[in-house]
Enzyme design. Structure first.
Site, PDB file in Angstrom:
ATOM      1  CG  HIS A   1      32.428  42.865  39.259  1.00 33.21           C
ATOM      2  ND1 HIS A   1      32.805  43.283  37.998  1.00 33.21           N
ATOM      3  CD2 HIS A   1      33.017  43.717  40.129  1.00 33.21           C
ATOM      4  CE1 HIS A   1      33.602  44.328  38.109  1.00 33.21           C
ATOM      5  NE2 HIS A   1      33.738  44.612  39.408  1.00 33.21           N
TER       6      HIS A   1
ATOM      7  CB  SER B   1      34.243  47.793  39.231  1.00 29.30           C
ATOM      8  OG  SER B   1      35.489  47.175  39.415  1.00 29.30           O
TER       9      SER B   1
ATOM     10  CG  ASP C   1      31.877  42.326  34.822  1.00 29.90           C
ATOM     11  OD1 ASP C   1      30.979  42.171  35.686  1.00 29.90           O
ATOM     12  OD2 ASP C   1      32.980  42.856  35.064  1.00 29.90           O
TER      13      ASP C   1
END
Length: 553
Positions: free
Chosen positions: A280, A396, A313
């Site tokens: 992402h 992230s 992910d």
């Protein structure tokens, strides 16, 4: 006292016993006055005396003062015009008693003619008339013969008490005067130099004191105790030591494309420029977007996507032309226990190089993230590690490190304050619920992405009813694409799974939903053997199967 020599003609002894010269006879003899008295001749220089018939100077003139014709003992009479004015037959005044004993050695000036002999005539500054001559007769004075300088042999010949001293003025030798000047000059320079040094030292000391007073706020200001400078090195197992080792290998990614932009974190996998991050994070770049990697040193480089997988992910990008990369060491997430200390590194809100620490709060926490597309193709299923280390948007893709600085997870999602679970949601920040993809899963996926550009997913070959609200994961009655709910020839079909069966455990661990079953399945590799517990018509049974493989999305 001088005595006459015995046997001298015409000598007689006076009334006081002293020897007296006999008065000469004859009127034509030299020195005889008109009354027959004897008159002493005025002493003359040898040059002024008339020469004798045989060419020698007059004996009386050569004799010098105090000596008459060389006759010892004669009493001298002052020379001058009044020399012959004494009356005939007048007696001479009484002679004074000598003040010293006779000189047996006849040492001048105490030898002959006697200690009471008068001093030789003295040249006065002005001519004094002789006794008996009227003052004011310049002719007589000028007519008087000029006294001649006594011979050099007589010590009294040139004596003159009124004459200026003939001694030359004292002078100091030049070298002595120069030495004195040099000493004074050196002394003066020394004093000046000392004064300058004292002034300089005083100025410096005053400046230092002034600066200290300015910094401390003046005399009497409070100065709090403070620790001194310490070595920057820390224990390698401490948070500071772990951060110091890991930061050079952690990067910040700036991604833009398709009208969107985002910031995330990544870390170096190898020295060939491969960097692991979340899918992402790079998703806004799409096919033609830009990805810029910024290293901890401040250097930047452009990166390209090697492979990505939304189901896990995870994504791998690569930078080129960068040397000296240091990969982070990878740990083993199966060894992690609840309560183990961890350190998270990332760029929350674009604050690169942020370090936080915490512990492992839980293991095998099944989470799903994404799902913005609506078809479920972007949903991530992760059997995650839960941590209370603060993780915020921007963290992230960053590493989660164990107590030895090894990567045990990839930070991916947080629980926001509104109850959502999304990698980039919850802009209010961390509430202590962060989740990371276990590194064992991340390692397998990263290797597949580098090797093939895509990752494989382990599958059972069944379709799940995601609307089932009971406990466990129920097999759907129909397939999603119109096919059978249990794939023909798939691992599930081979194990005897049927539509409507409810799977309650995987390898003895309870399963409460279809998402959990997917998470537990994807935590394994294709080809791994699973033991499933299921219920059919109220009965419980156990089946074993080997996981198959499918292409990732």
């Amino acid at each position: 006292m001088n005595e006459g020599k015995p046997g001298t003609p015409g000598a007689s002894e006076g009334p006081d016993g002293d020897f007296e010269l006999a008065r000469p006879n004859g009127t034509g003899s030299p020195g005889t006055g008109p009354d027959g008295d004897y008159e002493l001749r005025r002493p003359l220089d040898v040059a002024a005396a008339p020469p004798s018939t045989d060419g020698t100077p007059d004996a009386g003139a050569a004799a010098g003062p105090g000596r008459l014709g060389g006759t010892p003992g004669a009493e001298p009479t002052p020379a001058g015009p009044d020399a012959g004015t004494a009356p005939h037959g007048a007696h001479a005044p009484a002679r004074p008693t000598p003040l010293h004993d006779p000189d047996p050695y006849s040492t001048p000036p105490y030898g002959e003619p006697g200690p009471w002999a008068p001093a030789p005539p003295v040249q006065h500054p002005a001519a004094t008339p002789a006794h008996g001559v009227a003052v004011g007769a310049p002719e007589a004075v000028s007519a008087a013969p000029v006294a001649q300088e006594a011979p050099a042999a007589d010590p009294w010949a040139r004596y003159d008490p009124w004459a200026a001293p003939a001694v030359a003025p004292l002078q100091q030798a030049d070298p002595v005067e120069e030495d004195v000047k040099r000493r004074r000059g050196r002394r003066r320079r020394t004093l000046i130099g000392g004064a300058l040094i004292i002034a300089l030292v005083s100025g410096v000391a005053g400046g230092v004191v002034g600066v200290q007073l300015e910094r401390s706020g003046g005399i009497g200001a409070v100065e709090l105790p403070q620790a001194g400078v310490e070595a920057p090195d820390r224990d390698p197992d401490s948070v500071a030591g772990i951060a110091a080792q890991a930061l050079p290998s952690v990067v910040t990614l700036h991604v833009s494309g398709g009208g969107r932009a985002g910031t995330g974190t990544g870390f170096v996998l190898d020295d060939r420029g491969h960097i692991l991050t979340n899918d992402h994070v790079v998703e806004p770049a799409g096919e033609n977007g830009d990805i810029t990697v910024t290293f901890h040193s401040g250097d930047t480089a452009e990166a390209t996507v090697v492979g990505r997988d939304s189901g896990y992910d995870l994504a791998v990008v690569r930078v080129k032309g960068v040397r000296g990369l240091t990969p982070l060491p990878l740990g083993n997430s199966d060894n992690v226990q609840v309560g183990d200390p961890v350190v998270a590194i990332g760029a929350p809100f674009d604050l690169a190089g942020t370090v936080t620490s915490g512990i492992i709060s839980a293991r095998e926490r099944p989470i799903t993230a994404g799902g913005e597309k609506g078809d479920g193709s972007d949903v991530s299923y992760v059997d995650a590690l839960q941590t209370d280390a603060p993780i915020n948007p921007g963290n992230s893709g960053g590493p989660l490190l164990d107590g030895k600085g090894r990567v045990i997870g990839i930070n991916s999602a947080i629980r926001s304050a509104d109850g959502g679970l999304d990698p980039e949601s919850g802009q209010s920040g961390s509430i202590g619920l962060g989740f990371a993809i276990p590194i064992n899963q991340g390692k397998r996926v990263a290797e597949e992405l580098i090797d093939t550009g895509k990752a494989t997913h382990p599958v059972i070959g069944i379709t799940l009813d995601m609307e089932y609200s009971g406990d466990g994961a129920r097999v759907a009655a129909e397939g999603g694409d119109g096919g059978p709910p249990v794939s023909t020839g798939g691992p599930g079909a081979k194990a005897g799974i049927r539509p409507g069966d409810v799977i309650t455990e995987v390898d003895g661990r309870p399963v409460h939903s279809g998402e959990e079953l997917i998470v537990k399945t994807r935590a394994h590799r294709p080809g791994d053997r699973l033991e499933l517990t299921l219920e059919r018509d109220g009965e419980e049974r156990t089946v074993t199967l080997v996981l198959g493989s499918s292409g990732g999305g």
